[in-house]
Design a protein around this motif. Structure first.
Motif, mmCIF file in Angstrom:
data_model
loop_
_atom_site.group_PDB
_atom_site.id
_atom_site.type_symbol
_atom_site.label_atom_id
_atom_site.label_comp_id
_atom_site.label_asym_id
_atom_site.label_seq_id
_atom_site.Cartn_x
_atom_site.Cartn_y
_atom_site.Cartn_z
ATOM 1 N N TYR A 292 30.729 56.420 15.112
ATOM 2 C CA TYR A 292 31.185 55.933 13.881
ATOM 3 C C TYR A 292 31.280 56.870 13.383
ATOM 4 O O TYR A 292 30.220 57.830 13.364
ATOM 5 C CB TYR A 292 30.391 54.488 13.572
ATOM 6 N N GLY A 293 32.067 56.944 12.085
ATOM 7 C CA GLY A 293 32.876 58.390 11.843
ATOM 8 C C GLY A 293 32.849 59.271 12.569
ATOM 9 O O GLY A 293 33.512 59.366 14.064
ATOM 10 N N GLN A 299 28.977 62.717 6.147
ATOM 11 C CA GLN A 299 28.325 62.320 6.363
ATOM 12 C C GLN A 299 28.110 61.351 5.163
ATOM 13 O O GLN A 299 27.554 59.435 5.045
ATOM 14 C CB GLN A 299 27.003 62.375 6.476
ATOM 15 N N GLN A 300 28.475 61.379 3.901
ATOM 16 C CA GLN A 300 27.425 60.952 2.167
ATOM 17 C C GLN A 300 28.958 60.173 2.150
ATOM 18 O O GLN A 300 28.451 58.714 1.917
ATOM 19 C CB GLN A 300 28.321 61.994 1.214
ATOM 20 N N ARG A 301 29.708 60.355 2.464
ATOM 21 C CA ARG A 301 31.158 58.329 2.357
ATOM 22 C C ARG A 301 30.538 57.483 3.888
ATOM 23 O O ARG A 301 30.259 56.259 3.499
ATOM 24 C CB ARG A 301 32.069 59.534 2.450
ATOM 25 N N GLU A 304 27.536 56.249 3.454
ATOM 26 C CA GLU A 304 27.051 55.013 2.313
ATOM 27 C C GLU A 304 27.521 53.747 3.013
ATOM 28 O O GLU A 304 27.611 52.915 2.274
ATOM 29 C CB GLU A 304 27.924 55.781 1.049
ATOM 30 N N ALA A 305 28.828 53.816 3.483
ATOM 31 C CA ALA A 305 29.622 52.538 3.449
ATOM 32 C C ALA A 305 29.181 52.117 5.982
ATOM 33 O O ALA A 305 29.230 50.876 5.256
ATOM 34 C CB ALA A 305 31.099 52.825 4.444
ATOM 35 N N PHE A 306 28.477 53.126 6.102
ATOM 36 C CA PHE A 306 27.891 52.059 7.606
ATOM 37 C C PHE A 306 26.402 51.446 6.609
ATOM 38 O O PHE A 306 25.537 51.249 6.267
ATOM 39 C CB PHE A 306 26.556 52.746 7.600
ATOM 40 N N PRO A 307 26.609 50.137 7.493
ATOM 41 C CA PRO A 307 25.552 48.849 6.640
ATOM 42 C C PRO A 307 24.558 48.412 7.489
ATOM 43 O O PRO A 307 24.072 47.399 7.866
ATOM 44 C CB PRO A 307 26.674 47.241 7.348
ATOM 45 N N GLY A 308 24.356 49.804 8.264
ATOM 46 C CA GLY A 308 22.464 49.749 8.737
ATOM 47 C C GLY A 308 21.765 50.681 8.479
ATOM 48 O O GLY A 308 22.133 51.077 7.042
ATOM 49 N N ALA A 309 21.133 50.910 9.279
ATOM 50 C CA ALA A 309 19.839 51.619 8.650
ATOM 51 C C ALA A 309 20.842 53.137 9.653
ATOM 52 O O ALA A 309 21.564 53.560 10.504
ATOM 53 C CB ALA A 309 18.720 51.552 10.218
ATOM 54 N N VAL A 310 20.299 54.555 9.353
ATOM 55 C CA VAL A 310 20.521 56.058 9.970
ATOM 56 C C VAL A 310 19.167 57.157 10.202
ATOM 57 O O VAL A 310 18.520 56.277 9.256
ATOM 58 C CB VAL A 310 21.537 56.563 8.615
ATOM 59 N N PRO A 320 21.343 62.823 0.733
ATOM 60 C CA PRO A 320 21.471 61.997 0.809
ATOM 61 C C PRO A 320 21.603 61.394 -0.424
ATOM 62 O O PRO A 320 21.323 61.416 -1.724
ATOM 63 C CB PRO A 320 20.118 60.765 1.382
ATOM 64 N N ARG A 321 22.773 60.133 -0.487
ATOM 65 C CA ARG A 321 22.986 59.520 -1.919
ATOM 66 C C ARG A 321 22.170 58.157 -1.959
ATOM 67 O O ARG A 321 21.164 57.751 -1.234
ATOM 68 C CB ARG A 321 24.475 59.010 -1.677
#
Ligand code: SF4
Ligand code: SF4
Length: 549
Positions: A292-293, A299-301, A304-310, A320-321
């Motif tokens: 993904y990505g 990464q910040q964008r 933010e858009a990823f709907p899970g854990a990182v 991190p934002r």
């Protein structure tokens, strides 16, 4: 603070008030103190080894970890750094004990050592920060001059990069005693601040050391997870709960895959973790669904858009934002204040965060790219490649890649890859490949024109491929129709560049800008000796490289 160790350094000169990367002055100064102490540990460990003393894995490991911790975008946490400084003093005492004991056994008098061995870290933070002023780059620039201080940093950054690779290998229980000893010896020589010529020679020796470090890591990765194989990996999301894993540590990913098996959570790679999808021992997990990505600077964008854990396993982490601060985690040496740090034995906080997040609600249209062209895969079809060259179907090879960064000017690499002639093959590695790895390049008689070799440490694979081609054509690497166009960002790229120079590889193009620590005088030496040149424009560089091939 003063730091000029990475490509994005402020104004191309040095970060002084705060790092462009987000590192604050306190963290930068504490990193200088830690580096100084690591040199002291290495000086004693080196002498203990020379005197036939006992080996201490904790001492060896600490030196490697201390250096890796100070690499760009690894550790932004001043408290953790102060903890490491306290530990450094303890580890140094252990190393001293090894040395004194070894001397006693052989009836020798231990050397009276000054500098990093005698340095006593202050008892509190303010005291450490006051001490840092005398230990940083600015102090060395004053005492040694710009050229000498710059080459000293060049060698140190190479060692930092190599330390990252050795650490990843140690995590997988792959040890090389001689290499660890070499590390200590190199730091010992660095601590002595020798004359310029000796520092230049030492830098090239660090390149040799790093070659061995990359080879060690290659052995660790392929021995544990098998050889990467060409794999069409999904780069679009699938429905379900999700964890995104970034950084370089394959073992962390493997452990997370085991801990999430059967839990209904899909795992995605990000940034430099993409090559993991080609390892048989990792891709066998059905819930490792794809990438993904792109590269770290997005990464910040993307987080933010990823709907899970990182999960960040190593560099490169950015501040991190707020939008995802509660669902990003660090492990190993990477750390950021306010971000939950977990150990690989127990990733349950990461899994809980993923289960609590919405996940992807639908499948995205399926898109795939092919990766996994490390040395075993490419050398497996070497006959085909050699035949295509002999038949004039492949006229040139370009190695385009390296570390990516956030500064403008990096479109150069996209344009370069797109402008490469149709009868050329592009080898790529590290996160710089995200500039063009989702573009269509086609193939030459079934050989893909874009071959993704892997992570930055897979520069080892690239070297093996180049050596095998040279052997097949009974020539040397410099006489091959092969050009290296590298992007650099942090200290692993410095280590790799030193390795290539150590191998005598000439005419490398380096960009998007040259290191601030390489002074004009030192650059002159590198240009004269190795033909190293800064990138200009894709068109001009392509013309020049194809003309000189
Ligand atoms: S690592 Fe790079 S951006 Fe960060 S402080 Fe150092 S030179 Fe500046
Ligand atoms: S290869 Fe890329 S992600 Fe890895 S450390 Fe270098 S810049 Fe960061």
């Amino acid at each position: 603070m003063f730091c000029y160790q990475c490509e994005q350094t402020a104004r191309g000169i040095g970060c002084t008030k705060a790092g462009v990367c987000g590192k604050d002055g306190v963290t930068a100064d504490l990193q200088d103190v830690l580096t100084h102490l690591a040199k002291g540990v290495a000086m004693l460990a080196h002498r203990a080894r020379q005197a036939g003393g006992a080996l201490d894995p904790e001492v060896d490991r600490f030196v490697v970890e201390a250096l890796f911790t100070t690499v760009t975008n690894v550790n932004f946490d001043a408290d953790r750094l102060e903890g490491l400084i306290r530990r450094a003093a303890e580890v140094r005492a252990r190393a001293r004990g090894l040395y004194v004991e070894a001397c006693a056994r052989r009836g020798l008098e231990p050397e009276a050592l000054a500098g990093p061995v005698a340095f006593e870290p202050a008892a509190d933070r303010q005291g450490l920060l006051a001490q840092a002023a005398g230990l940083g780059i600015q102090a060395r620039r004053q005492s040694l001059g710009e050229d000498r201080a710059g080459v000293l940093e060049l060698a140190l950054y190479g060692l930092k990069g190599a330390a990252a690779y050795v650490d990843h290998a140690l995590v997988l229980s792959e040890r090389d005693e001689a290499l660890l000893g070499w590390f200590h010896q190199a730091l010992d020589r660095l601590a002595a601040e020798p004359p310029l010529e000796e520092l230049v020679a030492l830098s090239l020796e660090v390149g040799a050391l790093n070659l061995r470090a990359m080879e060690l890591l290659d052995r660790a990765n392929t021995g544990t997870y098998g050889h990467p194989e060409p794999t069409a990996v999904r780069v679009s999301a699938v429905r379900g709960k999700a964890i995104l894993v970034s950084g370089h540590d394959l073992k962390d990913l493997a452990l997370l895959l085991e801990q999430t098996a059967g839990k209904g959570v899909n795992i995605y790679t990000h940034g430099e973790m993409l090559p993991a999808l080609a390892y048989p021992g990792l891709k066998r997990h059905p819930h490792l669904v794809g990438n993904y990505g792109g590269a770290w600077q997005d990464q910040q964008r993307e987080f933010e858009a990823f709907p899970g854990a990182v999960l960040m396993t190593t560099n490169c982490i950015q501040k991190p934002r707020e939008s995802y601060r509660g669902r990003i985690f660090t492990t190993g040496l990477v750390a950021f204040p306010g971000v939950t740090h977990v150990t690989s034995e127990d990733f349950s906080p990461v899994i809980q965060a993923a289960l609590g997040a919405p996940g992807f609600t639908a499948d995205e249209p399926e898109r795939r790219i092919t990766i996994g062209f490390a040395r075993n895969a490419v050398l497996g079809v070497a006959d085909k490649v050699v035949a295509a060259v002999k038949a004039g179907k492949i006229k040139h090879f370009f190695l385009v890649g390296g570390c990516d960064g956030a500064k403008p000017g990096r479109n150069y690499y996209t344009e370069f890859a797109q402008s490469a002639p149709r009868d050329s093959v592009i080898l790529t590695l590290a996160c710089g490949k995200y500039r063009f790895n989702k573009l269509e390049f086609g193939d030459i008689d079934g050989i893909p024109r874009l071959l993704d070799i892997g992570q930055c440490n897979d520069a080892h694979s690239a070297v093996q491929i180049a050596l095998a081609l040279a052997q097949a054509f009974q020539t040397d690497v410099n006489s091959l129709p092969l050009s290296l166009v590298l992007s650099w960002y942090e200290q692993k790229a410095v280590a790799i560049l030193l390795s290539l120079l150590h191998l005598g590889i000439r005419n490398i193009r380096l960009g998007p800008s040259l290191p601030a620590f390489v002074t004009p005088a030192v650059l002159g030496v590198l240009v004269e000796k190795f033909g190293l040149a800064p990138v200009t424009t894709p068109e001009a560089d392509l013309r020049a490289l194809l003309r000189t091939a």
